[in-house]
Design an enzyme around this catalytic site. Structure first.
Site, PDB file in Angstrom:
ATOM      1  N   HIS A  44       0.817  -1.206   0.000  1.00 47.11           N
ATOM      2  CA  HIS A  44       0.000   0.000   0.000  1.00 47.11           C
ATOM      3  C   HIS A  44       0.855   1.261   0.000  1.00 47.11           C
ATOM      4  CE1 HIS A  44      -3.975   1.846   0.575  1.00 47.11           C
ATOM      5  NE2 HIS A  44      -3.354   2.741   1.311  1.00 47.11           N
ATOM      6  N   HIS A  90     -10.322   2.597  -1.223  1.00 48.16           N
ATOM      7  CA  HIS A  90     -10.561   2.141   0.148  1.00 48.16           C
ATOM      8  C   HIS A  90     -11.359   0.847   0.069  1.00 48.16           C
ATOM      9  CE1 HIS A  90     -10.419   3.773   4.466  1.00 48.16           C
ATOM     10  NE2 HIS A  90      -9.218   3.823   3.950  1.00 48.16           N
ATOM     11  N   HIS A  92     -10.503  -2.712   0.701  1.00 49.66           N
ATOM     12  CA  HIS A  92     -10.534  -3.723   1.742  1.00 49.66           C
ATOM     13  C   HIS A  92     -11.340  -3.262   2.966  1.00 49.66           C
ATOM     14  CE1 HIS A  92      -7.221  -4.993  -0.817  1.00 49.66           C
ATOM     15  NE2 HIS A  92      -7.250  -6.188  -0.257  1.00 49.66           N
ATOM     16  N   ARG A 111      -8.605  15.076   2.614  1.00 49.35           N
ATOM     17  CA  ARG A 111      -7.397  15.600   3.260  1.00 49.35           C
ATOM     18  C   ARG A 111      -6.252  15.732   2.263  1.00 49.35           C
ATOM     19  NH1 ARG A 111      -9.176  12.149   7.092  1.00 49.35           N
ATOM     20  NH2 ARG A 111      -7.532  10.605   6.747  1.00 49.35           N
ATOM     21  N   ASP A 496      -5.623   8.236 -11.686  1.00 51.32           N
ATOM     22  CA  ASP A 496      -6.079   6.861 -11.863  1.00 51.32           C
ATOM     23  C   ASP A 496      -6.111   6.117 -10.539  1.00 51.32           C
ATOM     24  OD1 ASP A 496      -3.437   5.858 -11.281  1.00 51.32           O
ATOM     25  OD2 ASP A 496      -2.879   6.232 -13.350  1.00 51.32           O
ATOM     26  N   ASN A 534      -3.217   6.020  -7.664  1.00 47.12           N
ATOM     27  CA  ASN A 534      -3.182   5.064  -6.568  1.00 47.12           C
ATOM     28  C   ASN A 534      -3.198   3.656  -7.157  1.00 47.12           C
ATOM     29  OD1 ASN A 534      -5.618   3.525  -4.642  1.00 47.12           O
ATOM     30  ND2 ASN A 534      -3.671   4.055  -3.732  1.00 47.12           N
TER      31      ASN A 534
END
Length: 735
Positions: A44, A90, A92, A111, A496, A534
């Site tokens: 991650h 987000h 999982h 944020r 993306d 991401n």
């Protein structure tokens, strides 16, 4: 270290990783340091499986102010203003706890935007769910996930006062074990007032601001870097809990702070919390940091240094301020009812030195932790299924009546209106929304500061990406750009969110590698660089991976907010024109999926010149006020494009179009659009299209109380009942 194997396994570290850690430290690590390495080297945070393929993305253009590597990308939108945007996953957490997982996904991306100094002005989301039809346990649970995710997104965004102006949602059994929740946000700021996530200046204070730290979210980044099992799906403690009202205060406090000259750098505490924010800020400048963890505001009793460093409690920021600004910074945040504390300072050591009540509890070189995460060259292998499905065409299936095919397709969840979803979102707050959810194609907001408008569209057809990851990813870029152009805006840049299965599976890595090449190719040819993004891997449960899903959001600019082109029919008697070439392409099509239950076929050659010509026609014709409305032709072909136009506009059409095969009304050839013109402007539009090398043909006229297209026909009342009621009826059947 005792129980080394157990410690390494729980932290998702290999023995090779541990040997590298010993080399970096020159000694054995303690548990705090193991936790830090685990987080920073997680998939991650480090992109260790994907970094090889992300290199080479086009990231520059004259209008790009900030490309990848910061909290968000930034483009110049004229008049001294900039647009700041990014998309994050987000996935999982949203499967484990749909409301909080989705809500904190929205909070995190917001944020990322206001950390850069921009006020968020628009949100989108891209959602993928499994089989929602039926009464099996999996179907009921998928409907529960839809309701929870939508509630979480709406709750957080609405409380923040940021409009959710569009997005996409699709369904396939490949998402039964792993849903995808991708959140996008865009903010506006002055182009010379952008803040970066850096720590520099020896002696400058490091200030913690926002909510207190608790134990929620511990291990979240590591959890999202592994596949699901039935056991891991119960890991609720790894899901953060958000508070949008605190985040609203944090937003306003940060924007007030940015009006001063106190800030050197600022970073959101997202995945891996204080660990990632501190290491990334110092790692960008080569500085060192010394932090006293016992000074971090705590929400729970008895917390340890390990927990302070790895907690993913929400609504927190880390600020590097100028020496002497400590009291002024703290005063701003206390005024907004937020915690603020000086917890450390910048040093010249290049090391992260952590203290706990005066005792050093970790001492690590920052650069190797930030930069020496393993970059893996995982095996790749072409999936066997591709050769098994690539030669299938519509002629591989039984011939069915076009009317029957149309009725199945128009009632598909891929097609019908999702107002049940977007009515839970406030799309009009801030009063800038010009094209809201449900208005088809791109969503649009006005820019009060310069009189222009920003268009944005989230797109990806996972079926295309399944049968051909390279072309499927390229088509996602093309369609997002095409939707933006349909509003009269010029596409400028993308963000993306690359959602894939288990990277340890060579076939998944082949899909990922080819998708990246498709994005690179499309963004280069279309001159729409990648400015942020991401990667989300390990979207797999019990050895079943999701379809490759590289979600793309394109952002474009219209020079006048007064000339935004709509995607709804305007006037009976006006004519409709079909722009572009119909080639008989059905690979990965809705026609095959809805009527025969398969995802199969091949994607034809991509013509980027034709795509650019179509964009140019939309932009130029709109600037000359020659078009009344425009709608791209994509999933479901001309028939479904017309069905959407008729349903949303409450107007019928009478269309006759000659194709070499009657089924081509459902063909999904690219680079096509339907435009509405008056009789006075028709010839001018035709001339412009031909000058750009585009085919263009008259379809027919607007009018009547039904959709008539060749051999298919449906009354508007029936069409609208299907289009507007199907989704709500399906999703609420358990309530």
């Amino acid at each position: 270290m005792e129980n080394l194997d157990k410690v390494l396994k729980s932290h998702k570290l290999s023995h090779e990783d541990y040997a590298h850690i010993l080399e970096i430290l020159g000694r054995e690590p303690n548990l705090v340091e193991i936790g830090i390495f685990s987080a920073m080297w997680s998939e991650h945070c480090s992109y260790k499986s994907s970094k090889k393929y992300l290199n080479g993305f086009p990231t520059t253009a004259p209008w790009v102010i900030q490309g990848p590597g910061e909290n968000a990308g930034v483009i110049d939108i004229g008049g001294g203003m900039a647009a700041v945007f990014k998309m994050e996953s987000h996935n999982h957490p949203s499967f484990i706890e749909p409301f909080q997982g989705a809500a904190t996904g929205v909070g995190g991306i917001l944020r990322d935007i206001f950390t850069m100094g921009a006020r968020p002005v628009a949100n989108l989301n891209a959602l993928r769910f499994g089989d929602v039809y039926g009464n099996e346990t999996i179907n009921r649970y998928q409907r529960h996930l839809v309701r929870g995710v939508v509630d979480g997104i709406g709750s957080y965004g609405n409380c923040m006062g940021v409009p959710t102006i569009g997005g996409e949602i699709s369904f396939d059994s490949s998402y039964n074990g792993n849903i995808l929740v991708n959140a996008f946000s865009l903010g506006i700021c002055k182009s010379d007032e952008i803040f970066l996530g850096v720590a520099k200046g020896i002696g400058n204070p490091v200030i913690y601001v926002g909510s207190k730290t608790g134990r929620d979210g511990l291990g979240g980044a590591v959890m999202s870097s592994d596949s699901f099992t039935q056991e891991s799906k119960s890991l609720r403690p790894t899901v953060q809990v958000g508070d949008p009202f605190t985040e609203k205060l944090l937003l306003e406090a940060c924007l007030e702070l940015f009006k001063t000259d106190h800030v050197v750098g600022i970073q959101d505490m997202g995945a891996a919390g204080l660990t990632s924010s501190s290491f990334e800020m110092a790692g960008k400048t080569g500085a060192g940091l010394k932090m006293d963890l016992d000074k971090v505001p705590a929400r729970e009793e008895g917390m340890t240094p390990y927990e302070f460093m790895l907690s993913e409690s929400q609504e927190r920021m880390l600020i590097c301020a100028k020496i002497g600004s400590e009291d002024a910074v703290i005063a701003i945040f206390q005024k907004w009812g937020l915690d603020a504390a000086v917890i450390g300072e910048v040093t010249d050591t290049g090391r992260m030195e952590l203290y706990w009540h005066g005792q050093k509890c970790a001492d690590m070189p920052i650069a190797p932790v930030s930069e020496e995460a393993p970059i893996l060259d995982r095996p790749i292998a072409k999936p066997a299924y591709i050769d098994q499905i690539k030669d299938k065409t519509i002629d591989s299936y039984d011939t069915i009546d076009n009317q029957e095919a149309f009725e199945k397709m128009v009632s598909s969840l891929e097609v019908v209106d999702k107002s049940w979803v977007y009515q839970q979102y406030d799309s009009m707050v801030q009063t800038n929304t010009i094209k809201a959810p449900g208005s088809l194609d791109a969503s649009v907001i006005r820019i009060k500061e310069n009189g222009k408008a920003l268009a944005m569209s989230s797109d990806c057809n996972p079926r295309y990406c399944y049968i051909d990851p390279h072309k499927g990813a390229a088509l996602a870029v093309m369609e997002s750009g095409r939707n933006v152009a349909m509003s009269g805006a010029r596409p400028l840049a993308i963000t993306d969110c690359l959602n894939f299965g288990n990277p340890q599976n060579p076939q998944v890595m082949w899909q990922f590698a080819h998708s990246c090449e498709g994005i690179k190719e499309a963004c280069t040819k279309l001159n729409t660089p990648v400015v942020s993004g991401n990667v989300s891997l390990y979207n797999e449960t019990d050895s079943t991976s999701v379809y490759p899903t590289p979600a793309i959001v394109m952002v474009g600019l219209n020079d006048s907010q007064e000339s935004v082109l709509q995607s709804q029919l305007t006037q009976e008697g006006n004519e409709l024109l079909l722009v572009g070439t119909t080639k008989g392409e059905f690979g990965g099509s809705l026609y095959i999926k809805a009527n025969f239950g398969e995802t199969a076929g091949a994607i034809g050659a991509i013509d980027y010149d034709a795509e650019l010509a179509l964009w140019e026609l939309m932009i130029q014709a709109n600037q000359k006020a020659l078009l009344e409305c425009a709608k791209d032709v994509s999933m479901g072909g001309v028939a479904i494009a017309l069905a959407k136009l008729c349903a949303t506009s409450n107007k019928g059409v009478d269309i006759t179009v000659e194709f070499s095969d009657s089924r081509y009304i459902f063909d999904e050839s690219q680079s096509r659009a339907i435009v509405e013109v008056t009789s006075q402007n028709k010839e001018a539009v035709i001339a412009m299209a031909k000058a750009l090398g585009l085919e263009i043909a008259t379809l027919g006229t607007i009018g009547g109380d039904r959709l008539k297209l060749n051999d298919i026909e449906m009354p508007l009342t029936q069409l609208q009942a299907i289009y507007f009621d199907t989704f709500a009826r399906m999703i609420e059947q358990d309530l």
